[in-house]
Scaffold this motif. Structure first.
Motif, short mmCIF file in Angstrom:
data_model
loop_
_atom_site.label_atom_id
_atom_site.label_comp_id
_atom_site.label_asym_id
_atom_site.label_seq_id
_atom_site.Cartn_x
_atom_site.Cartn_y
_atom_site.Cartn_z
N SER A 1 -8.23 -0.34 1.37
CA SER A 1 -8.06 1.10 1.53
C SER A 1 -8.51 1.52 2.92
CB SER A 1 -8.87 1.87 0.48
OG SER A 1 -10.26 1.63 0.65
N ASN B 1 -2.77 -6.49 -5.98
CA ASN B 1 -4.03 -6.99 -6.54
C ASN B 1 -5.21 -6.85 -5.60
OD1 ASN B 1 -2.69 -7.75 -8.88
ND2 ASN B 1 -2.17 -9.78 -8.06
N GLN B 2 -4.95 -6.76 -4.29
CA GLN B 2 -6.05 -6.72 -3.32
C GLN B 2 -6.71 -5.34 -3.29
OE1 GLN B 2 -2.89 -7.22 -2.60
NE2 GLN B 2 -2.72 -9.43 -2.35
N SER B 3 -8.01 -5.36 -3.06
CA SER B 3 -8.75 -4.10 -2.90
C SER B 3 -8.76 -3.75 -1.41
CB SER B 3 -10.18 -4.28 -3.42
OG SER B 3 -10.93 -3.10 -3.17
N LYS C 1 -16.80 -3.75 4.36
CA LYS C 1 -16.77 -2.30 4.21
C LYS C 1 -17.31 -1.65 5.48
CE LYS C 1 -16.81 -3.86 -0.19
NZ LYS C 1 -17.06 -5.27 -0.58
N THR D 1 0.85 -1.19 0.00
CA THR D 1 0.00 0.00 0.00
C THR D 1 0.88 1.24 0.00
OG1 THR D 1 -0.15 0.32 2.40
CG2 THR D 1 -1.69 -1.25 1.42
N ASN E 1 -11.89 -0.48 3.81
CA ASN E 1 -12.17 -1.66 2.99
C ASN E 1 -11.25 -2.75 3.51
OD1 ASN E 1 -13.01 -3.37 1.01
ND2 ASN E 1 -12.33 -2.12 -0.71
N LYS F 1 -15.91 -11.57 0.13
CA LYS F 1 -15.64 -10.18 -0.25
C LYS F 1 -15.03 -9.42 0.94
CE LYS F 1 -19.75 -9.93 -3.23
NZ LYS F 1 -21.05 -9.23 -3.42
N ASN F 2 -14.44 -8.30 0.64
CA ASN F 2 -13.93 -7.44 1.71
C ASN F 2 -15.09 -6.84 2.51
OD1 ASN F 2 -11.46 -7.95 0.62
ND2 ASN F 2 -10.88 -5.82 0.31
N ASN G 1 -3.94 3.21 0.32
CA ASN G 1 -4.62 2.41 -0.69
C ASN G 1 -3.64 1.37 -1.23
OD1 ASN G 1 -6.75 1.58 -2.26
ND2 ASN G 1 -6.35 3.04 -3.90
N SER G 2 -4.14 0.19 -1.55
CA SER G 2 -3.26 -0.88 -2.01
C SER G 2 -2.82 -0.63 -3.44
CB SER G 2 -3.97 -2.23 -1.89
OG SER G 2 -5.11 -2.26 -2.73
N THR G 3 -1.60 -1.02 -3.74
CA THR G 3 -1.07 -0.96 -5.10
C THR G 3 -0.95 -2.36 -5.69
OG1 THR G 3 1.19 -1.00 -4.25
CG2 THR G 3 0.20 1.16 -4.64
#
Length: 662
Positions: A413, A409-411, A464, A385, A437, A461-462, A405-407
């Motif tokens: 933040s 593959n994972q979503s 939220k 991130t 997230n 899923k992540n 925020n991740s850079t």
């Protein structure tokens, strides 16, 4: 001093049953023999024949005994006796309002206040029932003391054991500190197979150069928790009847007579920074680095698979691949690096830009090929991130704003904003907004067991999370408001048939929104030498299905008397504390994965828990005596922590907290 040293060592040796604490006692004794201050040197010439008057030591001020958090918030060693010290005199060494302990010390807790939950965007191992006493990175404190300080905590337990916490900290110089501490517990408990045996070892060190250009904090922790897991009592009527035959709780039939859960972990942590410009000024540039390496091991053992309830044989966790000696083992390690550059301006504040690298390996020793699919033996990943943080401290304002925020593959933040306004020393206000997230904890996505129903592999899923908190600490009252919105919330529930006596739990994800609201108000009224301290929590949940269950009302009220005696040599505090929460569908507890799970069959609550306490302070020693839940025989045996787990009976416990300043 020598006599005190001998008494202290004998006292510690009697109450400590774990070998690792012997090293701590040795260092404690060593600190008495070699104090921090140098002794005045005596000359070797003619002047040595003269009588040298004794030199009076200058007494260190209380603000020279500092306790510093990782975020560099500073408090001081406090030997006072207040009602808040009474609330914090427990196994966790903190105020546990909103947590309901199980019957034996060192077991898990039922969460009454959902607002206590803290979120981390990175995936954690899980096994949340084992995490209440597990000291994380932010739980470790660092010290800076003018002279060596020793603190001893001691408290009796339910049966056959003691609870202790011992700490020694000293500065070898003004700029270098080290501390060593150990918290240990052994308690057999009142019910069958309820042993708790735990240990928390920690070592810390802090250093800053003379020109304050470089500074570091580091710590090492080694922690292990062993619990007998009896699965709760089998026949609630025996408990609720009040039959004298069952007043000895060891006669109660339980589901599991030899099951045990065990978790251990070791962690090495370093946080340091370096100022690039040689001399501090209005503009400064820093390089910062934070490193963590941690490994954990979890094991669930159940030698006898079948349980006996009267004449009935029950397989509590369903069918198993083995006829006996269930032994489930989970391993986990992680490494975390955070590197950043920080610009500091005396007028504008601090600007930091950072990169995070998080790597983990969560694994078992086999791959399972089942009719329902393949359950892999491991989950591992690398998460990177980037983010920034702005910190502003000026006059009455204090604010921190963070975004990452991740850079990879994972979503993933995080946005976290906190603003504090200090109107005056007695009144402050805090506003916080958090949007996250979050990646699922690892036990949700993968678990393997000898029990057939406890093998799964998911790709959830992540979660939220949006969270708003407003808090006010004033001279009249304390109050807080929390509003939380949860999407894709993860939880556990039981898939077994109702009244089957089985727990076949599995993870689920709720696809709709859950809205949570809480309001907490605290106020203390004082008159003469009497005081009435009150804390009230109101909670409300908006959801289409009963997934997140909390009591609507939780209260704690303490009426107590304080006064000095014996020419103010003794300070006395005595009174009553009432704890109460309304009935609700409390989460049940599953020992295989040590997780709470949702149930909608039995409500728990609506019983008062009254404690009577007598506390005293003599110099730096605080003595505590408490009659816990002394009204238990007056209200009937309807008090539970979870559906099959009774709350604690009446018992008298005592102990002390003793601080030494060399």
């Amino acid at each position: 001093m020598v006599l005190l040293q001998i008494v202290l060592c004998i006292f510690a040796l009697k109450i400590i049953l774990m070998r690792r604490l012997l090293l701590l006692i040795f260092l404690l004794c060593f600190s008495f023999i070699y104090p921090q201050q140098k002794k005045p040197e005596v000359g070797t010439g003619m002047e040595s024949r003269k009588t040298i008057p004794p030199v009076k030591k200058a007494k260190a001020a209380h603000n020279q005994y500092r306790i510093i958090s990782l975020q560099r918030d500073t408090t001081f060693v406090d030997t006072s006796l207040t009602i808040k010290k009474e609330y914090a005199y427990n196994y966790l060494r903190k105020d546990i309002f909103g947590l309901l302990p199980f019957a034996n010390e060192g077991q898990t807790y039922t969460v009454l206040d959902y607002g206590l939950k803290a979120y981390n965007p990175f995936p954690e191992i899980g096994f949340s029932g084992k995490q209440f006493n597990y000291m994380g990175v932010n739980d470790i404190k660092y010290y800076s003391v003018a002279t060596p300080v020793t603190e001893l905590y001691y408290k009796t337990v339910m049966e056959q054991g003691n609870s202790i916490d011992a700490l020694v900290t000293l500065n070898t110089s003004e700029r270098f500190n080290m501390s060593i501490a150990f918290k240990g517990l052994r308690s057999l408990g009142k019910y069958v197979n309820q042993l708790s045996s735990t240990g928390n070892f920690r070592f810390t060190s802090s250093y800053i150069t003379k020109n304050k250009r470089y500074a570091f904090n580091m710590h090492f922790t080694g922690q292990d928790f062993l619990n007998g897991e009896n699965g709760g009592i089998t026949t609630l009527d025996n408990f609720e009847s009040g039959d004298g035959a069952y007043q000895n709780r060891a006669r109660m039939e339980v589901y599991l007579k030899d099951a045990k859960s065990f978790i251990k972990g070791k962690r090495f942590f370093v946080d340091h920074h370096f100022r690039i410009n040689p001399t501090a000024g209005h503009n400064n540039l820093y390089l910062a680095h934070q490193f963590t390496y941690e490994n954990r091991f979890f094991e669930y053992k159940q030698p006898t698979v079948a349980s006996t309830v009267g004449e009935e044989t029950v397989y509590r966790f369903g069918t198993s691949y083995v006829l006996s000696n269930v032994d489930d083992q989970t391993r986990y390690n992680r490494m975390y690096n955070k590197v950043g550059a920080l610009y500091e301006n005396s007028l504008l504040g601090k600007f930091q830009f950072f990169i995070e690298d998080f790597r983990y390996n969560y694994y078992y020793n086999k791959v399972l090929i089942l009719d329902t699919g393949i359950v892999p033996n491991a989950l591992k990943d690398k998460i990177q991130t980037v983010g920034g943080q702005y910190e502003y401290r000026k006059n009455k304002w204090n604010g921190t704003f963070l975004y990452s925020n991740s850079t990879s593959n994972q979503s993933l933040s995080t946005f976290d904003a906190q603003l504090k306004y200090q109107l005056n020393p007695k009144n402050s206000f805090v506003f916080q907004y958090q949007m996250m997230n979050k990646l699922p904890d690892l036990t949700y996505n993968l678990y393997q067991s000898n029990f057939v129903a406890y093998n799964w592999h998911n790709t959830f899923k992540n979660e939220k999370i949006k969270n708003i908190e407003v808090a006010a600490a004033t001279q009249w009252f304390d109050a807080s408001l929390q509003v939380t919105s949860l999407d894709d919330h993860l939880y556990y529930s039981n898939d077994a048939a109702v009244d089957s006596r089985q727990q076949l739990i599995s993870p689920k994800q709720y696809g709709k929104t859950i809205n949570y609201l809480s309001v907490k108000v605290g106020r203390e009224f004082k008159w003469w030498k009497l005081a009435l301290d009150n804390t009230i929590l109101y909670q409300q949940v908006g959801q289409e299905e009963a997934v997140l269950n909390v009591p609507k009302l939780v209260t704690r009220n303490s009426l107590y008397f304080t006064n000095y005696f014996f020419k103010k040599a003794l300070y006395l505090q005595t009174g009553f504390t009432l704890n109460y929460f309304t009935k609700f569908y409390v989460n049940d507890y599953n020992p295989v994965v040590t997780e709470a799970f949702v149930q909608n069959e039995k409500k728990v609550g609506d019983f008062p828990m009254v404690d009577f306490f007598v506390n005293a302070r003599i110099r730096q020693t605080r003595i505590f005596l408490k009659a816990e839940h002394f009204n238990s025989k007056m209200t009937g045996n309807t008090f539970y922590t979870a559906p099959n787990y009774p709350y604690r009976d009446f018992m008298i416990r005592f102990g002390l907290v003793w601080d030494f300043f060399q």
